[in-house]
Scaffold this motif. Sequence first.
Motif: not given
Length: 291
Positions: A23-26, A30-33, A47
């Motif tokens: 899922e995509q989180y900020v 920073e935007s991270l999967s 991650y």
Amino acid sequence: MKSIIPTIICFIFFVFPSLKAQEQYVVNGESLSLNSEVKGELELLYYGSKRDYRYFLKKGDYITELKDTKKNKRYQHEYIEVLEEHTSDAPVSTEKVYLILPSLQRFFVEYNAIKDTNFVDPKVDPNLKLRLGVYGGVTNSIYTINVENTKQAVAGLDLELIDPVKLKRHSFVLGFRHTFESDDTNYSASQLNLNYRFKFIKSSRFEMYVNAKFASLTFVKNEIESISDDGAYIVNDSATNFGSPLSFGVGADIRVGKGFITLGYHDFVALNLDSNKETPLDFSLGYKFML
């Protein structure tokens, strides 16, 4: 062409599920999967790349990274402070928690299991759970002669089998119970029994249930004083009985720490046993451990 088909199959079964799990989180802009390793009140996210792994704690809408930076050739263990801050409402130790996935996973699972008795992590936990209870109390043994309605001490052990996923409100119990002699009676008994429980009230902190005892094996020791023309003598009325008492009681489990305080009112009615017509008094207090 034949060599391409296995490649496509591998892509579908291995690559696609892993993408779906992300899922995509900020986090701090920073935007991270991120992958979810443990879900619950406290969620462990990570991650992974060829170079390094990064771990994140999520609680409610709050998310932060777990770090262990190096300063003056010494690691600072910042992640320990973060874990302690967000698990201060449960007795979980951070003493042997390391910034690696298996260690963090165990910690997050332990916390979630304490906060929610219905929590199950399919990666590490089977559905079936065991709880061991010990208790003591008092009884007036109404399913014996007990003409004087004598009170006696009792003690017991319960091994409870539960399935918190498929059978949340049901459990089976193998019990052992001993009724002690008293100053007023020589009657004592040891009993093995099988029980079914239905939990009509159930939450993470409190459970209340009906207990049905459907089978029992009882070893009875009873010495009765008898008087004849030749004087008084003792009659040994000991026996071993196996049967289906179909007796019913109620109980409650109150969550304290990593276990439960237990309250019980036992065998207040029995369909296959004759009572002495006295009011049933069979109460217990104990503690139950999660195994």
